[in-house]
Every structure is written in structure tokens, then in C-alpha cells.
Design an enzyme around this catalytic site. Structure first.
Site, short mmCIF file in Angstrom:
data_model
loop_
_atom_site.label_atom_id
_atom_site.label_comp_id
_atom_site.label_asym_id
_atom_site.label_seq_id
_atom_site.Cartn_x
_atom_site.Cartn_y
_atom_site.Cartn_z
CG ASN A 8 37.70 37.72 30.20
OD1 ASN A 8 36.86 38.19 29.44
ND2 ASN A 8 38.29 38.43 31.15
NE ARG A 19 34.57 39.95 32.72
CZ ARG A 19 35.14 41.09 32.33
NH1 ARG A 19 36.11 41.09 31.46
NH2 ARG A 19 34.74 42.24 32.83
CG HIS A 24 34.88 45.71 36.70
ND1 HIS A 24 34.89 47.07 36.54
CD2 HIS A 24 35.48 45.20 35.61
CE1 HIS A 24 35.51 47.38 35.41
NE2 HIS A 24 35.86 46.25 34.81
C1 LIG Z 1 32.97 45.37 32.20
C2 LIG Z 1 34.31 45.92 31.86
O1 LIG Z 1 34.51 47.11 31.82
O2 LIG Z 1 35.27 45.03 31.67
P1 LIG Z 1 36.83 45.32 31.38
O3 LIG Z 1 37.37 46.04 32.56
O4 LIG Z 1 37.42 43.94 31.23
O5 LIG Z 1 36.89 46.14 30.12
MG LIG Z 2 39.46 43.72 33.56
#
Ligand SMILES: CC(=O)OP(=O)(O)O
Ligand SMILES: [Mg+2]
Ligand SMILES: Nc1ncnc2c1ncn2[C@@H]1O[C@H](COP(=O)(O)OP(=O)(O)O)[C@@H](O)[C@H]1O
Length: 401
Positions: free
Chosen positions: A7, A91, A180
Site C-alpha cells: 500500500n 492497493r 475504501h
Molecule cells: C482513499 C483514502 O482516503 O484512503 P486513506 O483512508 O488511506 O487516506
Molecule cells: Mg486507511
């Protein structure tokens, strides 16, 4: 089969190595401050002591090389050789409309992800650096991409279109995508399993509230609406992101403060949210500590955060004409009993009733925090985005054979 999950952020890279025979985590870790001096590599091999190493890591390729060195290290390693890694799963935050599910990385997939840089300038370039770095270090290993947006591709037009000239959708793909998705999918399925109910029979609101935060309305097991939009800025108040605001504020502030596009983007993404209101921290732990000490700005930050979250839950109950299950997940959702308590306190009109003692119990397992009388099941379900990525990667690689 061993799968490495990556990630990548612009200055960080999180990793987890799975043995998919039993889905166990062999090691996990994080490289922070990539591109700055004194980068920090934290490596945690399962069953062995955590190690931290500070060095200058200038780019992602070096970061992955260092991670691979740790994975085979005599003292801190968990593999005899790098050859043991069978696949890498990445990811990727934005998959646009092109990706409705996870995919094998091909030249074409990479071109598509590059085309999406415009839609996710803060996220996708970093994901691409992670992909290229992994390919450079593990050239013969199959790699896959798992998108935050894919689960939300089921949303109907009425939920994903904005009420602006349609030509902007046709020409530039301006629409709601949502993020998410791996988390919303995982926790909604886990919630149905926990309740021993068919997911098709449930109206579920999943609240992924971490540093980034979004809500999803899940009906018949699919996403029908979600609070993040074309980018991960819309919706809830987050650690450093504003969430919803009157769009007219943007040109107004740009004009008054003579800000560039980059500066206004940075203001809304990095200098807003809890951080801006509290004036001190983006972390919910600091906000609730401040509130306990009677600090007025921390108290206001908490109240605004909770109020926005509650309004979204109400609107998704309206969107689905009811709600059977509310799920809390991610850093705040899994850990902050007071956020859950305050939100639920004001949802009695939906028939929500939580057990304050159950709500305080800390555990890494899915659990119910509502009372037997509650008309809505309220659950805390720890998310596991990395496991979803590892599972999808395994499936895709097996399908190749
Ligand atoms: C898409 C997103 O907001 O990811 P993160 O919560 O990891 O910042
Ligand atoms: Mg996150
Ligand atoms: N014990 C806790 N109590 C309250 N909030 C917490 C706790 N632990 C973590 N958090 C919150 O969770 C956030 C991190 O969430 P997480 O889902 O790990 O984010 P991300 O994956 O986006 O980095 C922190 O910024 C903090 O606000």
C-alpha cells in the site's frame, strides 16, 4: 503460496507478507518519510521482535529493496529466499470506471492507472511508484492491482452523478466514484456472517472512519451510495480533510487569498478537518483527550465530526428506506468508544440502542454493541484491507494457471 501486499503512499509504503495456505501474516511493516532524510523502516516479523532502522531512502524502489532485504534477513527475516514470494498485490486508490474488480498488472492496466492520475493526483502517482518499484525488484513475479473504487461501481446513476452539466461527465468523467471499497465490502460481508444472515436481506451502513473516512449504504450486498466523491475529499470531516462544503467557497477563498489550484487543494486535503478546527491535532485520540480536559477547540472539533457522521447515517437510512445494521470500522470506528456512543445516542429515532458497557470492551474480533432490544444491530468489525488484497491476488494468480 506467499503474497506480498503493498500500500504505497507518496512518502510511505506499508507492506504485509501473507502465507495464503492459512492466511497468516508472516511479517508486516512500514517505510515512512520516503524522499526525505532520516526515512524510517519499521519491520515486524510475526513471533519475533520489531526492528526500526533509520536511513535516507530517496525513492520507492530503494524502499522495496530494503523491505525485501528485511524479509530474508538472517536475524529478522521470515523467508529463506526472495524466490518464495509468489505474487504481489497492490492497493490502488482510483480505478475510475475502467476497473470494476481487481486485475493482473499489464502494460494496458498501467496505462489506464496513469490516465487516472488527473482524477486522483494525490494518490495514484504514489500507487504507480509502488508498482514500478515492486516490478523492478521482483521482475518475474505476477503483480495485481486492487482498487478502492471497484466495490462502488454498482452505484446507480442517481447516486453517482453530480447535478452539473452532463458534458463534464462525458468529457472528463466527473462523477462520484467512492473509496475504501475493499474495506466496505469486507466489513459488510463479515457483519452478515457474524449475524448469520444473508447479506441480500440486509440494509447495512458501513462507517469506515480512520484518517480518511467514508460511509457506504450497502443493499443486497452491493454499494448503492457512498460519501466520498470524485476524490477522497467529499463527505465526512476527516483528520486533515474538510469533507463537504459549499463549492462556492473554493473560488471565493482562491480569490481573496490569491491561492493557486495546488494551494487550495492542499488546504482542503491537508490543513482542514479535525486538525483545522482543533488547531492542534488530526488524531481522534488527541481530540478526545483535549475534550476530556475541557479544551474548547477540541470539543468543537469532536462535536462537528460526530454531527456530520450522524447526519450521513440518517441520510443513508433514508436512501435505503431503513437500516438493519450499522458497522463501525477503521482506526476511529474500531477504537473510539466515545465516538460510537455519541453518534448512537442521537439515533434513537431509528430504534438504535447501544449497550454502553459492551461498547467499551476492546477486542480485535467482530462484536455487537447494541442491546437485544435495539431495532438496528450495531457492530464493530475490524477491517482488513490487506487480507482482501491478498485473497484477490491469490484468486487472480490461480486463474492464470
Ligand atoms: C482513499 C483514502 O482516503 O484512503 P486513506 O483512508 O488511506 O487516506
Ligand atoms: Mg486507511
Ligand atoms: N485508540 C484510538 N482511539 C481513538 N482514535 C484512534 C485510536 N487509534 C487510532 N485512532 C484514530 O484512527 C486514525 C488512523 O486510522 P486508520 O484507519 O489506521 O487510518 P489510515 O489507514 O487511513 O492511516 C488515527 O489518526 C486516529 O484518529
Amino acid at each position: 503460496m506467499k503474497v506480498l501486499v503493498i500500500n504505497a503512499g507518496s512518502s510511505s509504503l506499508k507492506y504485509q507478507l501473507y502465507d495464503m495456505t492459512d492466511e497468516s501474516v508472516l511479517a508486516k511493516g512500514l517505510v515512512e518519510r520516503i524522499g526525505m532524510d532520516s526515512s524510517i523502516l519499521t519491520h515486524k516479523p510475526t513471533g519475533k521482535e520489531e526492528v526500526t532502522e533509520v536511513s535516507d531512502i530517496l525513492e520507492h524502489t530503494t524502499a522495496i529493496r530494503k523491505v525485501l532485504e528485511k524479509l530474508v534477513d538472517k536475524e529478522h527475516g521470515v523467508l529463506a529466499s526472495i524466490e518464495e514470494i509468489d505474487a504481489v498485490g497492490h492497493r490502488v486508490v482510483h480505478g475510475g470506471e475502467a476497473f470494476k474488480g481487481s486485475a493482473l498488472i499489464t502494460g494496458e492496466a498501467k496505462s489506464e492507472i496513469r490516465r487516472l492520475f488527473d482524477l486522483a493526483p494525490l494518490h495514484n502517482p504514489a500507487c504507480m511508484m509502488g508498482i514500478q518499484a515492486a516490478e523492478a525488484n521482483l521482475p518475474n513475479v505476477p503483480q495485481t492491482v486492487v482498487f478502492d473504487t471497484a466495490f462502488h461501481q454498482t452505484m446507480p446513476e442517481k447516486a453517482y452523478l453530480y447535478a452539473i452539466p452532463k458534458v463534464l461527465y462525458k468529457k472528463h468523467k466527473v462523477r462520484r466514484y467512492g473509496f475504501h471499497g475493499t474495506s466496505h465490502e469486507y466489513v459488510s460481508k463479515t457483519a452478515a456472517e457474524f449475524l448469520e444472515r444473508k447479506i441480500e436481506d440486509l440494509k447495512i451502513i458501513t462507517c469506515h472512519i480512520g484518517n480518511g473516512a467514508s460511509l457506504t449504504a450497502v443493499m443486497d450486498g452491493v454499494s448503492v451510495d457512498t460519501s466520498m466523491g470524485m476524490t477522497p475529499l467529499e463527505g465526512l470531516i476527516m483528520g486533515t480533510r474538510s469533507g463537504d462544503l459549499d463549492p462556492a467557497i473554493v473560488p471565493f477563498v482562491m480569490n481573496k487569498e490569491e491561492l493557486t489550484i495546488n494551494e487550495v487543494n492542499s488546504m482542503l486535503n491537508k490543513h482542514s478537518g479535525l486538525l483545522a478546527i482543533s488547531g492542534s491535532s488530526s488524531d481522534m485520540r488527541d481530540i478526545t483527550d483535549g475534550m476530556a480536559e475541557g479544551e474548547p477547540n477540541a470539543t468543537l472539533a469532536f462535536e462537528m465530526y460526530e454531527y456530520r457522521l450522524r447526519k450521513y447515517i440518517g441520510s443513508y437510512a433514508a436512501a435505503m428506506n431503513g437500516v438493519d445494521v450499522i458497522v463501525f470500522t477503521a482506526g476511529v470506528g474500531e477504537n473510539s468508544a466515545i465516538v460510537r456512543e455519541k453518534v448512537c445516542e442521537n439515533l434513537t429515532y431509528l430504534g438504535v440502542e447501544i449497550d454502553k458497557e459492551l461498547n467499551k470492551i476492546r477486542s480485535g474480533d467482530p462484536r455487537r454493541i447494541s442491546t437485544p432490544n435495539s431495532k438496528v444491530e450495531v457492530l464493530v468489525v475490524p477491517t482488513n484491507e490487506e487480507l482482501v488484497i491478498a485473497r484477490d491476488t491469490l484468486r487472480i494468480v490461480q486463474e492464470m494457471k
